[in-house]
Scaffold this active site. Structure first.
Site, short mmCIF file in Angstrom:
data_model
loop_
_atom_site.label_atom_id
_atom_site.label_comp_id
_atom_site.label_asym_id
_atom_site.label_seq_id
_atom_site.Cartn_x
_atom_site.Cartn_y
_atom_site.Cartn_z
N ARG A 240 0.84 -1.21 0.00
CA ARG A 240 0.00 0.00 0.00
C ARG A 240 0.87 1.26 0.00
NH1 ARG A 240 -3.99 -0.65 4.75
NH2 ARG A 240 -4.77 1.36 4.04
N HIS B 68 -5.42 7.45 12.52
CA HIS B 68 -5.10 6.03 12.35
C HIS B 68 -3.66 5.81 11.87
CE1 HIS B 68 -9.65 4.99 11.79
NE2 HIS B 68 -9.35 5.28 13.03
N CYS C 262 9.54 2.27 15.80
CA CYS C 262 10.45 1.27 16.36
C CYS C 262 9.93 0.80 17.72
CB CYS C 262 11.86 1.86 16.53
SG CYS C 262 13.02 0.65 17.24
N CYS D 207 16.48 0.20 12.70
CA CYS D 207 15.94 1.49 13.12
C CYS D 207 17.05 2.55 12.97
CB CYS D 207 15.50 1.39 14.58
SG CYS D 207 15.17 2.99 15.37
N THR E 192 -16.72 8.34 4.37
CA THR E 192 -16.52 7.29 5.36
C THR E 192 -17.81 6.54 5.60
OG1 THR E 192 -15.79 6.79 7.62
CG2 THR E 192 -16.81 8.94 7.27
N SER E 193 -17.66 5.23 5.82
CA SER E 193 -18.85 4.38 5.95
C SER E 193 -19.43 4.44 7.36
CB SER E 193 -18.49 2.92 5.62
OG SER E 193 -17.47 2.48 6.52
C1 BV8 Z 1 -10.37 1.82 19.61
C2 BV8 Z 1 -5.64 1.69 9.90
C3 BV8 Z 1 -10.43 2.28 21.94
C4 BV8 Z 1 -5.46 0.36 9.29
C5 BV8 Z 1 -7.91 1.57 10.65
C6 BV8 Z 1 -16.45 -4.73 18.11
C7 BV8 Z 1 -15.46 -5.68 17.97
C8 BV8 Z 1 -14.10 -5.33 17.87
C9 BV8 Z 1 -13.71 -4.00 17.93
C10 BV8 Z 1 -14.71 -3.07 18.04
C11 BV8 Z 1 -16.06 -3.40 18.13
N1 BV8 Z 1 -16.77 -2.25 18.23
C12 BV8 Z 1 -15.94 -1.22 18.20
C13 BV8 Z 1 -14.69 -1.71 18.10
C14 BV8 Z 1 -13.49 -0.93 18.08
C15 BV8 Z 1 -12.89 -0.90 16.68
C16 BV8 Z 1 -13.94 -0.78 15.59
O1 BV8 Z 1 -14.49 0.27 15.36
N2 BV8 Z 1 -14.23 -1.89 14.90
C17 BV8 Z 1 -15.23 -1.86 13.87
C18 BV8 Z 1 -14.79 -2.69 12.66
C19 BV8 Z 1 -16.53 -2.41 14.48
N3 BV8 Z 1 -12.11 0.29 16.68
C20 BV8 Z 1 -10.85 0.22 17.11
O2 BV8 Z 1 -10.28 -0.79 17.45
C21 BV8 Z 1 -10.16 1.57 17.21
N4 BV8 Z 1 -9.59 1.70 18.52
O3 BV8 Z 1 -11.58 1.73 19.57
O4 BV8 Z 1 -9.65 2.03 20.77
C22 BV8 Z 1 -10.55 3.74 22.10
C23 BV8 Z 1 -11.71 4.39 21.67
C24 BV8 Z 1 -11.82 5.77 21.85
C25 BV8 Z 1 -10.78 6.48 22.43
C26 BV8 Z 1 -9.64 5.79 22.84
C27 BV8 Z 1 -9.51 4.43 22.67
C28 BV8 Z 1 -9.05 1.66 16.18
C29 BV8 Z 1 -9.68 1.67 14.80
C30 BV8 Z 1 -8.59 1.97 13.78
C31 BV8 Z 1 -8.42 0.76 12.88
N5 BV8 Z 1 -7.52 1.13 11.81
N6 BV8 Z 1 -7.03 2.01 9.75
C32 BV8 Z 1 -5.23 0.52 7.83
O5 BV8 Z 1 -5.70 1.51 7.22
O6 BV8 Z 1 -4.60 -0.40 7.31
S1 BV8 Z 1 -9.53 1.67 10.27
C33 BV8 Z 1 -9.67 1.47 8.60
O7 BV8 Z 1 -11.04 1.39 8.36
C34 BV8 Z 1 -9.17 2.61 7.74
O8 BV8 Z 1 -8.79 3.73 8.54
C35 BV8 Z 1 -10.35 3.02 6.92
O9 BV8 Z 1 -10.35 4.36 6.69
C36 BV8 Z 1 -11.41 2.59 7.85
C37 BV8 Z 1 -12.73 2.24 7.18
O10 BV8 Z 1 -13.39 3.24 7.24
P1 BV8 Z 1 -13.66 4.20 5.97
O11 BV8 Z 1 -12.53 5.13 5.85
O12 BV8 Z 1 -15.00 4.71 6.21
O13 BV8 Z 1 -13.60 3.31 4.67
P2 BV8 Z 1 -14.78 2.40 4.07
O14 BV8 Z 1 -14.25 1.69 2.89
O15 BV8 Z 1 -15.40 1.63 5.20
O16 BV8 Z 1 -15.89 3.44 3.56
C38 BV8 Z 1 -15.63 4.24 2.44
C39 BV8 Z 1 -16.85 5.09 2.23
O17 BV8 Z 1 -16.58 5.97 1.14
C40 BV8 Z 1 -18.08 4.29 1.88
O18 BV8 Z 1 -19.18 4.77 2.63
C41 BV8 Z 1 -18.30 4.60 0.39
O19 BV8 Z 1 -19.67 4.68 0.05
C42 BV8 Z 1 -17.66 5.96 0.26
N7 BV8 Z 1 -17.12 6.23 -1.06
C43 BV8 Z 1 -16.57 5.36 -1.94
N8 BV8 Z 1 -16.20 6.03 -3.05
C44 BV8 Z 1 -16.51 7.32 -2.86
C45 BV8 Z 1 -17.09 7.47 -1.60
N9 BV8 Z 1 -17.51 8.65 -1.12
C46 BV8 Z 1 -17.36 9.72 -1.91
N10 BV8 Z 1 -16.81 9.67 -3.15
C47 BV8 Z 1 -16.38 8.50 -3.64
N11 BV8 Z 1 -15.85 8.45 -4.87
#
Ligand code: BV8
Length: 225
Positions: free
Chosen positions: A55, A105, A113, A132, A172-173
């Site tokens: 990526r 993120h 490191c 590192c 964002t979704s």
């Molecule tokens: C945390 C880095 C505590 C990686 C990413 C149940 C079980 C397990 C975990 C959880 C749970 N419930 C909640 C959680 C916590 C978990 C979470 O949310 N899980 C989800 C799956 C349920 N979250 C975490 O673990 C977070 N940490 O909660 O810690 C805390 C909380 C608060 C304060 C302190 C501590 C950490 C989450 C971070 C994970 N890492 N990214 C990488 O990128 O490799 S998240 C990853 O998903 C990316 O960042 C990506 O951006 C994101 C997905 O989201 P979107 O950006 O929205 O992307 P997506 O494809 O989903 O949507 C795209 C949208 O664009 C769509 O709607 C589409 O229609 C639209 N689109 C498409 N084309 C266009 C468009 N719009 C306009 N124009 C276009 N042309």
């Protein structure tokens, strides 16, 4: 007017970067929930490193689009009254000219490191276990916030949301937390600009559907008059 903008993978879609969802649930052929976790990294560091190396390399083949450029124009006009928060780990906002980008993120072009805890700008590969630059240990991981890890700078984001007049969510979704909760933390009006209604669309005061390259420049022009 104080504005907080949150962007997601959808703003980079028209630049050619795969989104989390639209890729049919796969990133570079992997299920992100299987790869973007500390457990996956502990279990198979090479697989995870190669996933991010691919990526990071893809960034060289894409360019910012009109939506990224429109947000840079908005920052020129608003200065510190705009906080741009992104879930994206790409550098397209910066390459479009945005100077203050809050990557909650992490970033593909940074390495962390786990030996000395230092972070470094990184544009090459990590799967080959380079030393590192700080301590020389081969303990560099992607500086990416994985599922289950704590996002960066949440205090700054929360404070800005509590003081904002307007919160705009773009591309964002609305399924990843805590970013999906921002609409509830925002003090001001809320607007969603997305290709289709997100999971949280009904929580917004207003929402517009369409491609970001059309919606975002139009919204910025409307705002700046
Ligand atoms: C945390 C880095 C505590 C990686 C990413 C149940 C079980 C397990 C975990 C959880 C749970 N419930 C909640 C959680 C916590 C978990 C979470 O949310 N899980 C989800 C799956 C349920 N979250 C975490 O673990 C977070 N940490 O909660 O810690 C805390 C909380 C608060 C304060 C302190 C501590 C950490 C989450 C971070 C994970 N890492 N990214 C990488 O990128 O490799 S998240 C990853 O998903 C990316 O960042 C990506 O951006 C994101 C997905 O989201 P979107 O950006 O929205 O992307 P997506 O494809 O989903 O949507 C795209 C949208 O664009 C769509 O709607 C589409 O229609 C639209 N689109 C498409 N084309 C266009 C468009 N719009 C306009 N124009 C276009 N042309």
């Amino acid at each position: 007017m104080r504005i907080v903008v949150l962007t997601g993978a959808g703003i980079s879609a028209e630049s050619g970067l795969t989104t989390f969802r639209d890729a049919g649930g796969l990133w570079e052929g992997h299920d992100p929930m299987q790869v973007a976790t500390p457990e996956a990294y502990a279990d198979d560091p090479g697989l995870v490193q190669r996933f991010y190396d691919a990526r990071r390399a893809a960034l060289a083949r894409v360019e910012p689009n009109a939506a990224h450029h429109a947000l840079a124009r908005l920052e020129d006009a608003l200065g510190d009254d705009l906080l741009l928060v992104t879930q994206n780990v790409d550098d397209l906002h910066e390459r479009a000219g945005s100077r203050r980008v809050h990557h909650i993120h992490g970033r593909l072009q940074a390495a962390w490191c786990t030996g000395c805890d230092e972070r470094h700008e990184w544009h090459g590969t990590l799967a080959d276990e380079p030393p590192c630059p700080g301590c020389g240990a081969s303990d560099l991981r992607p500086d990416i916030v994985w599922f289950g890890e704590v996002p960066y700078g949440m205090d700054v984001v929360e404070d800005a949301l509590e003081r904002c007049d307007l919160f705009v969510s773009i591309g964002t979704s609305g399924v990843v937390y805590p970013a999906a909760a921002f609409v509830h933390w925002a003090a001001g009006e809320t607007l969603e600009l997305n290709l289709e209604p997100s999971a949280g669309a009904s929580d917004f005061d207003a929402s517009r559907q369409g491609p970001a390259t059309r919606l975002v420049p139009a919204w910025v022009d409307e705002l700046l008059g």
